[in-house]
Enzyme design. Structure first.
Site, mmCIF file in Angstrom:
data_model
loop_
_atom_site.group_PDB
_atom_site.id
_atom_site.type_symbol
_atom_site.label_atom_id
_atom_site.label_comp_id
_atom_site.label_asym_id
_atom_site.label_seq_id
_atom_site.Cartn_x
_atom_site.Cartn_y
_atom_site.Cartn_z
ATOM 1 N NE ARG A 141 -15.010 16.167 8.861
ATOM 2 C CZ ARG A 141 -13.871 16.566 9.082
ATOM 3 N NH1 ARG A 141 -13.433 17.964 9.028
ATOM 4 N NH2 ARG A 141 -12.736 15.964 9.524
ATOM 5 C CE1 TYR A 144 -15.999 24.603 13.456
ATOM 6 C CE2 TYR A 144 -15.216 23.764 11.236
ATOM 7 C CZ TYR A 144 -15.065 24.386 12.409
ATOM 8 O OH TYR A 144 -13.818 25.093 12.454
ATOM 9 N NE ARG A 276 -9.938 21.167 4.975
ATOM 10 C CZ ARG A 276 -10.247 20.705 6.194
ATOM 11 N NH1 ARG A 276 -9.142 20.461 7.057
ATOM 12 N NH2 ARG A 276 -11.224 20.030 6.338
#
Ligand code: NAD
Ligand code: UDP
Length: 310
Positions: A141, A144, A276
């Site tokens: 990841r 990004y 999250r």
């Protein structure tokens, strides 16, 4: 009348933003290289007198005269941004430099579409803007996450060094019409699978959480941030603070579609954040913004959209 540049304007969020900016009486230039964006998303605006499209890659400089820039160009779904990770980092970093240089030249105000991914796999829950994040620099990841973190750094350096008017928005998971049905994000995957009667693929045990914001709420927040007082630079979280596990999301989608699809479990991808959820006190205080669309209401609108495209 303002002349507004939207990079990534043919994508999911960008197409809604172009629509809103046209409705508000602006002249809109949509810039896109069509990597993940689609002409279909902007087709209905092509006849608009004040809408223009430029095929261009933000990793190369461009010269234009504009008053405002919304910098959204960057693939956002994990399978798409991991497809060519080097290009993803270039898009975030070189794209930010090129757009900041352009803003500097024409003294334009510029907004960066940053992301909750700057918090990585967060050890602080929920996430306030002051949390500095837990991002792997080497994982799948990182192209990004680190690209977006570097873009934030560039925004604040241009702000300090060139007194540029900047706005940095940390976007949490957003969904709605114009999402690419096959870009691999969880909302589109589950709905498309449910509509087609295919297995619903939960990665891991489904206990990981996300907080989903409907696109119209998110775009309202984005435009409010651009129009906010000059001293408000962000970074500012914009997202819906209602948190759901992926198992809960799967059962809600099954319920709303009336599908007989089975839930199946697949391997959890590397570095997939376990939780999250945004703290949105700053957005409430500085922008007078909070989301108004509940998950089920937004999902129903999204399901209707996917029924028309898959
Ligand atoms: P998307 O993939 O639908 O849109 C991205 C757009 O950028 C596409 O039209 C694509 O063709 C274009 N693009 C990609 N690379 C480019 C390049 N080098 N030059 C020019 N155009 C390029 O994704 P989205 O969901 O609309 O996301 C838009 C922005 O918001 C992204 O920057 C993303 O990181 C950010 N964001 C989105 C979410 C979300 O949940 N949707 C969450 C956090 C951040
Ligand atoms: N996910 C899943 N099934 C899918 C696609 C995604 O369970 O078919 C999970 C994924 O592992 C992650 C969550 O859903 O935990 C959100 O994934 P998405 O790619 O939408 O966004 P991000 O991980 O970038 O927040």
């Amino acid at each position: 009348m303002k002349k507004v540049l939207v990079t990534g304007g043919a994508g999911f969020l960008g197409s809604h933003l172009c629509e809103k900016l046209l409705e508000e009486g602006n002249e809109v230039i949509c810039l896109d290289n069509f990597f993940t964006g689609s002409k279909k998303n902007i087709e209905h605006m092509l006849d608009h007198h004040y809408f223009e499209v430029i095929r261009h890659d933000v990793t190369y400089p461009i010269s234009l005269e504009v008053d405002e820039i919304y910098n959204l160009a960057c693939p956002a779904s994990p399978p798409h941004y991991q497809f060519d990770p080097v290009q993803t980092t270039k898009t975030s970093v070189l794209g930010a430099i090129n757009m900041l240089d352009l803003a500097n030249k024409c003294k334009a105000k510029i907004l960066q579409a940053s992301t909750s991914e700057v918090y990585g796999d967060p050890e602080v829950h929920p996430q306030p803007e002051t949390y500095r994040g837990a991002v792997s620099t080497t994982g799948i990841r990182a192209c990004y996450d680190e690209g977006k973190r570097c873009a934030e750094t560039l925004f604040f350096d241009y702000y300090r060094q060139h007194e540029l008017r900047i706005k940095v928005m940390r976007i949490f998971n957003t969904y709605g019409p114009n999402m690419d049905p096959y870009d691999g994000r969880v909302v589109s995957n589950f709905i498309v699978q449910a509509l087609k009667g295919e297995d619903i693929t939960i990665y891991g045990d489904g206990s990981q959480t996300r907080s989903f914001c409907y696109v119209s709420d998110l775009i309202n927040g984005m435009v409010r941030l651009m129009n906010s007082d000059e001293h408000i630079t962000g970074p500012i979280n914009v997202g819906n603070p209602k948190e759901f596990s992926m198992y809960e999301l799967a059962t809600i989608v099954l319920d709303l579609t009336g599908s007989k699809s089975e839930i199946v479990y697949r391997k959890l991808p590397q570095d997939d954040p376990l939780q999250r959820k945004p703290v949105i006190e700053l957005a409430k205080r500085d922008l007078g913004w909070e989301p108004s669309i509940e998950l089920k209401e937004g999902l129903l609108k999204t399901i209707e959209y996917f029924k028309s495209v898959v």
